[in-house]
Design a protein around this motif. Structure first.
Motif, PDB file in Angstrom:
ATOM      1  N   LEU A   1      42.036  38.058  29.676  1.00 41.91           N
ATOM      2  CA  LEU A   1      42.612  39.148  30.458  1.00 41.91           C
ATOM      3  C   LEU A   1      41.530  40.042  31.052  1.00 41.91           C
ATOM      4  O   LEU A   1      41.595  40.421  32.232  1.00 41.91           O
TER       5      LEU A   1
ATOM      6  N   TYR B   1      49.864  44.139  32.474  1.00 42.42           N
ATOM      7  CA  TYR B   1      49.647  43.891  31.050  1.00 42.42           C
ATOM      8  C   TYR B   1      50.001  45.161  30.303  1.00 42.42           C
ATOM      9  O   TYR B   1      50.118  46.234  30.904  1.00 42.42           O
TER      10      TYR B   1
ATOM     11  N   GLU C   1      48.307  43.898  24.885  1.00 45.41           N
ATOM     12  CA  GLU C   1      47.025  43.237  24.627  1.00 45.41           C
ATOM     13  C   GLU C   1      46.962  42.588  23.246  1.00 45.41           C
ATOM     14  O   GLU C   1      45.886  42.282  22.736  1.00 45.41           O
TER      15      GLU C   1
ATOM     16  N   CYS D   1      51.816  40.012  30.462  1.00 49.63           N
ATOM     17  CA  CYS D   1      50.744  39.276  31.132  1.00 49.63           C
ATOM     18  C   CYS D   1      51.018  37.773  31.214  1.00 49.63           C
ATOM     19  O   CYS D   1      50.099  37.001  31.496  1.00 49.63           O
TER      20      CYS D   1
ATOM     21  N   CYS E   1      46.378  37.826  27.534  1.00 50.19           N
ATOM     22  CA  CYS E   1      45.702  38.886  26.762  1.00 50.19           C
ATOM     23  C   CYS E   1      45.088  38.341  25.480  1.00 50.19           C
ATOM     24  O   CYS E   1      44.066  38.846  25.006  1.00 50.19           O
TER      25      CYS E   1
END
Length: 325
Positions: A260, A272, A275, A282, A312
């Motif tokens: 990412l 996104y 994460e 994402c 991510c």
């Protein structure tokens, strides 16, 4: 997965319970919205630029509006607080989706389990099952009755056991699965503690394949899991190249950086949020190469297809990965 971002207007706000605010979103010109099925959610881009995911909890038959609901969390990541404190009727918000990794699958009976704000996807499921005269029951828990949103709405749809913790204690999961028929599918959304309890109680009774989850956050990871260690074989993360087909460039992804991070340098418009591989914002289409998955969203069947990935946390099993980005 790349999807168009639209701008929808906030037509209504409503306090559904202590701390839970719902928003009704419509097209500014009254146009029909994309169809969706229960379990779907949207990415909402807030005025600050923060991206958050919210389950659709309205009626899937209503093509004119999306309804979402947010629990205000003072110690959260800021999205819910912004919705409660800053978003107002008439505001235009950027929306992407709907997307669905929590869809109902055919089953002879459904046991729906909601914890707190986890009622949002469960409510739309109950509405669909009730409309189709399907066999289902539901268990809904929360801290107190005053904090539990949509109680009257879901109870009006069928058999629902409402269990505020301050009145009844923890949900009786063992009792809920004691008399359900063989082949029952369990759909659960709530905090991680509830999900783990459902897995430990309902899994042995019905089989792990019968349990379907939607998470609020990253799952608890066992240290010995090689999948959680960074690569499929438990070794250090690998270096590879990623070709961004639509952006028109090929980039090197070093071992100490996420996919990412590298993609964002070339295409900062990629959405996104978490994460950590649990929100799905994402999700990106894979055009070539073999992705290495570390998310908690895709099913094993979806992973085997290799058509999309969460960039991510995902990496590549092949020297080059080609993405539709």
């Amino acid at each position: 997965m790349t999807q168009e971002t639209s701008r929808l207007v906030v037509r209504q706000q409503r306090l559904e319970s202590d701390g839970v605010l719902s928003l009704t979103l419509e097209h500014p010109e009254g146009a029909a919205l994309d169809e969706w099925e229960p379990g779907a959610h949207i990415d909402l881009v807030l005025p600050s630029g923060t991206v958050r995911q919210y389950s659709l909890c309205g009626d899937p038959e209503d093509k004119t509006a999306y309804r979402i609901a947010a629990l205000k969390e003072e110690q959260g990541r800021g999205g819910s607080k912004e919705i409660h404190d800053s978003v107002r009727v008439g505001d235009l918000l950027a929306v992407r989706g709907p997307r669905n990794h929590f869809a109902l699958e055919p089953a002879p009976h459904y046991l729906l389990i909601a914890g707190g704000i986890g009622i949002t996807p469960i409510l739309s499921m109950a509405r669909k099952l009730s409309r189709e005269n399907a066999s289902w029951s539901a268990l809904y828990g929360g801290r107190s009755r005053a904090t539990m949103a949509f109680v009257e709405e879901i109870c009006g749809l069928g058999e629902v056991d409402v269990c505020p913790a301050d009145e009844f204690g923890n949900l009786d999961l063992a009792g809920a699965v004691a008399d359900v028929p063989a082949g029952t599918a369990v759909y659960c959304c709530g905090p991680e503690g509830l999900l783990q309890a459902v897995k430990s109680v309902c899994g042995p009774a019905l089989g792990d394949e019968a349990i379907h989850f939607e998470r609020f956050g990253a799952p608890v990871v066992e240290v010995e899991s090689s999948e959680a260690a960074g690569t499929s074989d438990g070794q250090s993360p690998n270096e590879f190249e990623v070709e961004l087909r639509r952006t028109g460039c090929t980039l090197k992804v070093p071992a100490d950086r996420t996919l990412l991070e590298v993609v964002l340098e070339a295409n900062p418009n990629i959405l996104y949020s978490c994460e950590d591989g649990f929100c799905g914002s994402c999700e990106t289409r894979v055009l070539d190469g073999v992705p290495e998955h570390h998310d908690s969203i895709l099913s094993q069947a979806d992973r085997d297809k290799g058509q999309t990935m969460m960039i991510c946390v995902g990496r590549s099993r092949t020297p080059t990965l080609v993405l539709d980005a």
